[in-house]
Design a protein around this motif. Structure first.
Motif, PDB file in Angstrom:
ATOM      1  N   ALA A 156       0.820  -1.211   0.000  1.00 44.71           N
ATOM      2  CA  ALA A 156       0.000   0.000   0.000  1.00 44.71           C
ATOM      3  C   ALA A 156       0.857   1.267   0.000  1.00 44.71           C
ATOM      4  O   ALA A 156       0.704   2.144  -0.856  1.00 44.71           O
ATOM      5  CB  ALA A 156      -0.939  -0.008   1.206  1.00 44.71           C
TER       6      ALA A 156
ATOM      7  N   PHE B 242      -4.193   3.721  -1.734  1.00 44.78           N
ATOM      8  CA  PHE B 242      -4.471   2.639  -0.792  1.00 44.78           C
ATOM      9  C   PHE B 242      -4.348   3.155   0.639  1.00 44.78           C
ATOM     10  O   PHE B 242      -3.650   4.135   0.898  1.00 44.78           O
ATOM     11  CB  PHE B 242      -3.490   1.487  -1.005  1.00 44.78           C
ATOM     12  CG  PHE B 242      -3.562   0.856  -2.369  1.00 44.78           C
ATOM     13  CD1 PHE B 242      -4.729   0.247  -2.812  1.00 44.78           C
ATOM     14  CD2 PHE B 242      -2.463   0.859  -3.213  1.00 44.78           C
ATOM     15  CE1 PHE B 242      -4.798  -0.337  -4.066  1.00 44.78           C
ATOM     16  CE2 PHE B 242      -2.522   0.273  -4.470  1.00 44.78           C
ATOM     17  CZ  PHE B 242      -3.689  -0.330  -4.897  1.00 44.78           C
ATOM     18  N   ASP B 243      -5.000   2.473   1.546  1.00 45.68           N
ATOM     19  CA  ASP B 243      -4.878   2.796   2.972  1.00 45.68           C
ATOM     20  C   ASP B 243      -3.586   2.158   3.476  1.00 45.68           C
ATOM     21  O   ASP B 243      -3.469   0.928   3.540  1.00 45.68           O
ATOM     22  CB  ASP B 243      -6.085   2.243   3.726  1.00 45.68           C
ATOM     23  CG  ASP B 243      -6.104   2.669   5.185  1.00 45.68           C
ATOM     24  OD1 ASP B 243      -5.020   2.950   5.748  1.00 45.68           O
ATOM     25  OD2 ASP B 243      -7.196   2.702   5.779  1.00 45.68           O
ATOM     26  N   THR B 244      -2.618   2.982   3.862  1.00 44.05           N
ATOM     27  CA  THR B 244      -1.304   2.467   4.243  1.00 44.05           C
ATOM     28  C   THR B 244      -1.322   1.681   5.556  1.00 44.05           C
ATOM     29  O   THR B 244      -0.378   0.944   5.847  1.00 44.05           O
ATOM     30  CB  THR B 244      -0.281   3.611   4.358  1.00 44.05           C
ATOM     31  OG1 THR B 244      -0.770   4.588   5.287  1.00 44.05           O
ATOM     32  CG2 THR B 244      -0.061   4.270   3.010  1.00 44.05           C
TER      33      THR B 244
ATOM     34  N   PHE C 231      -3.007  -0.823   6.037  1.00 41.11           N
ATOM     35  CA  PHE C 231      -3.091  -2.226   5.654  1.00 41.11           C
ATOM     36  C   PHE C 231      -1.702  -2.828   5.463  1.00 41.11           C
ATOM     37  O   PHE C 231      -1.524  -4.019   5.626  1.00 41.11           O
ATOM     38  CB  PHE C 231      -3.883  -2.373   4.352  1.00 41.11           C
ATOM     39  CG  PHE C 231      -5.374  -2.293   4.528  1.00 41.11           C
ATOM     40  CD1 PHE C 231      -6.172  -3.397   4.338  1.00 41.11           C
ATOM     41  CD2 PHE C 231      -5.990  -1.094   4.873  1.00 41.11           C
ATOM     42  CE1 PHE C 231      -7.550  -3.340   4.498  1.00 41.11           C
ATOM     43  CE2 PHE C 231      -7.360  -1.009   5.028  1.00 41.11           C
ATOM     44  CZ  PHE C 231      -8.149  -2.139   4.839  1.00 41.11           C
TER      45      PHE C 231
ATOM     46  N   GLU D  23      -5.640  -4.427   0.715  1.00 44.10           N
ATOM     47  CA  GLU D  23      -5.780  -2.987   0.492  1.00 44.10           C
ATOM     48  C   GLU D  23      -6.474  -2.703  -0.836  1.00 44.10           C
ATOM     49  O   GLU D  23      -7.168  -1.687  -0.972  1.00 44.10           O
ATOM     50  CB  GLU D  23      -4.426  -2.266   0.538  1.00 44.10           C
ATOM     51  CG  GLU D  23      -3.397  -2.757  -0.463  1.00 44.10           C
ATOM     52  CD  GLU D  23      -2.673  -4.005   0.006  1.00 44.10           C
ATOM     53  OE1 GLU D  23      -3.015  -5.082  -0.528  1.00 44.10           O
ATOM     54  OE2 GLU D  23      -1.785  -3.911   0.857  1.00 44.10           O
ATOM     55  N   GLU D  24      -6.348  -3.604  -1.816  1.00 44.39           N
ATOM     56  CA  GLU D  24      -7.018  -3.394  -3.090  1.00 44.39           C
ATOM     57  C   GLU D  24      -8.526  -3.602  -2.954  1.00 44.39           C
ATOM     58  O   GLU D  24      -9.306  -2.918  -3.621  1.00 44.39           O
ATOM     59  CB  GLU D  24      -6.434  -4.300  -4.175  1.00 44.39           C
ATOM     60  CG  GLU D  24      -6.847  -5.769  -4.131  1.00 44.39           C
ATOM     61  CD  GLU D  24      -5.923  -6.619  -3.288  1.00 44.39           C
ATOM     62  OE1 GLU D  24      -5.564  -6.185  -2.173  1.00 44.39           O
ATOM     63  OE2 GLU D  24      -5.569  -7.733  -3.733  1.00 44.39           O
TER      64      GLU D  24
ATOM     65  N   ASP E 252     -10.256  -3.027  -0.147  1.00 50.31           N
ATOM     66  CA  ASP E 252     -10.669  -1.814   0.551  1.00 50.31           C
ATOM     67  C   ASP E 252     -10.781  -0.645  -0.418  1.00 50.31           C
ATOM     68  O   ASP E 252     -11.752   0.117  -0.381  1.00 50.31           O
ATOM     69  CB  ASP E 252      -9.668  -1.480   1.658  1.00 50.31           C
ATOM     70  CG  ASP E 252      -9.918  -0.131   2.288  1.00 50.31           C
ATOM     71  OD1 ASP E 252     -10.913   0.013   3.013  1.00 50.31           O
ATOM     72  OD2 ASP E 252      -9.114   0.802   2.029  1.00 50.31           O
TER      73      ASP E 252
ATOM     74  N   ASN F  25      -6.760  -7.364   8.232  1.00 44.97           N
ATOM     75  CA  ASN F  25      -7.167  -6.384   7.228  1.00 44.97           C
ATOM     76  C   ASN F  25      -8.601  -6.591   6.767  1.00 44.97           C
ATOM     77  O   ASN F  25      -9.291  -5.634   6.393  1.00 44.97           O
ATOM     78  CB  ASN F  25      -6.201  -6.432   6.045  1.00 44.97           C
ATOM     79  CG  ASN F  25      -4.824  -5.915   6.414  1.00 44.97           C
ATOM     80  OD1 ASN F  25      -4.629  -5.358   7.490  1.00 44.97           O
ATOM     81  ND2 ASN F  25      -3.859  -6.085   5.533  1.00 44.97           N
TER      82      ASN F  25
ATOM     83  N   MET G  65     -11.214  -3.654   7.003  1.00 46.44           N
ATOM     84  CA  MET G  65     -11.992  -3.264   5.829  1.00 46.44           C
ATOM     85  C   MET G  65     -13.490  -3.221   6.122  1.00 46.44           C
ATOM     86  O   MET G  65     -14.198  -2.291   5.715  1.00 46.44           O
ATOM     87  CB  MET G  65     -11.687  -4.256   4.713  1.00 46.44           C
ATOM     88  CG  MET G  65     -12.479  -4.087   3.441  1.00 46.44           C
ATOM     89  SD  MET G  65     -12.016  -5.365   2.244  1.00 46.44           S
ATOM     90  CE  MET G  65     -12.710  -6.827   3.045  1.00 46.44           C
TER      91      MET G  65
END
Length: 332
Positions: free
Chosen positions: A66, A184-186, A188, A193-194, A196, A240, A244
């Motif tokens: 991410a 992306f949300d770091t 994660f 993350e993809e 999310d 994660n 999410m």
């Protein structure tokens, strides 16, 4: 439409030696970027010497998937970006061009993926994405072509269709959309993350599309960075997934889904322990520990956007697979 191929790398010298040449050859009229997560091997020097046209973005630490891509976007200005794992490869240029065509024909397409096939067994889809991703009501992910651990033949789903999430193995996204959603949300770091990102995309832009391009093919080694049965991978996947859910699920479902997930995941943990896999069992409990100690900071990440109700493709992946014996996507 300008295009970039952004290959994330961490100590992947052997993979770069194996795949980089083909990826450059089979992605015509694209700028290739190597995003290096502070590798300690000779990856950067190898690429700089052997492939001088590749643009190198050298990061000062390992930001994970991410963070690595979020940092790289500061240096990538092309309209369309192919985020490509260093253990994945295009073996023909038609697959690359099929995806470009989908984006050019439909401005509502924001994210896409090819079919992802097993590099070592090309008659099968690869676990990480197959031919497009979905989730059930409780947030468990599955794919068109991969249900739990049952992987289907790679010629089964060759159509182009809308999916809920695209695989990070080869995640193709409009640069503008990626920036608008702050990437992306770091938190994660790596894994999911993809999913999310795709869920946030659907919550914020209800009419935008996420597509699997069935006739486009990328070949993936799988577990090139982290083994599928690694305790760390189990921890990240369960942590994660819960993260999410808390961020994206509609409020009316939140309490019921989280309570249900606690029971489901506890059951999985017990089964793993009885199968003499205590490290994997503990990884799930560790994920819940993270959730407990970070609950309020995670809840704060729930955006004010209206949450879509129809996020799930099936009510329960586990019931379908283990109780109803439905092992294929077409039976859902």
């Amino acid at each position: 439409m300008t295009r970039a191929v952004a290959i994330l790398n961490y100590n992947g010298l052997n993979l770069l030696k194996l795949f980089l040449r083909d990826n450059i050859k089979n992605t015509p009229n694209a700028n290739t970027y190597l995003i290096d997560n502070n590798s300690s091997d000779d990856s950067v020097n190898f690429v700089r010497t052997k492939f001088p046209d590749v643009k190198i973005i050298q990061l000062k630490k390992n930001f994970g998937y991410a963070g690595g891509y979020n940092e790289s976007i500061k240096h990538i200005n092309e309209d369309l970006i192919f985020f490509l794992n260093n253990d994945a490869v295009f073996l023909d240029n038609k697959s690359f061009l099929h995806i470009i065509e989908v984006f050019e024909k439909n401005k509502k397409v924001s994210v896409a993926q090819p079919s992802i096939l097993d590099f070592n067994n090309r008659a099968k889809y690869e676990y990480a994405g197959a031919s497009g991703g979905f989730i059930d009501f409780f947030g468990y992910p599955f794919c068109r072509g991969r249900i739990v651990k049952n992987i289907e033949n790679s010629d089964t789903y060759n159509t182009t269709r809308e999916v809920f999430w695209a695989s990070g193995c080869c995640f193709v996204v409009r640069n503008r959309v990626f920036r608008e959603l702050n990437g992306f949300d770091t938190d994660f770091f790596s894994h999911m993350e993809e999913i999310d990102f795709c869920w946030r995309l659907k919550n914020n832009y209800h009419n935008n599309k996420i597509i699997s391009v069935g006739k486009s093919k990328v070949y993936h080694v799988g577990a090139g960075t982290l083994n599928y049965n690694s305790p760390k991978k189990y921890y990240l996947n369960f942590r994660n997934s819960l993260f999410m859910l808390l961020k994206n699920i509609p409020s009316k479902y939140l309490v019921f889904v989280i309570i249900s997930r606690i029971f489901f995941d506890l059951g999985i943990s017990i089964v793993l322990f009885l199968k003499l896999k205590p490290k994997l069992s503990y990884s799930i409990l560790k994920a819940y520990s993270y959730l407990f100690f970070n609950l309020f900071s995670i809840i704060k990440k729930r955006s004010k956007s209206k949450k879509i109700d129809n996020y799930y493709y099936s009510f329960s992946l586990l019931i379908n697979y283990y109780v109803r014996n439905r092992k294929k996507f077409s039976s859902f």
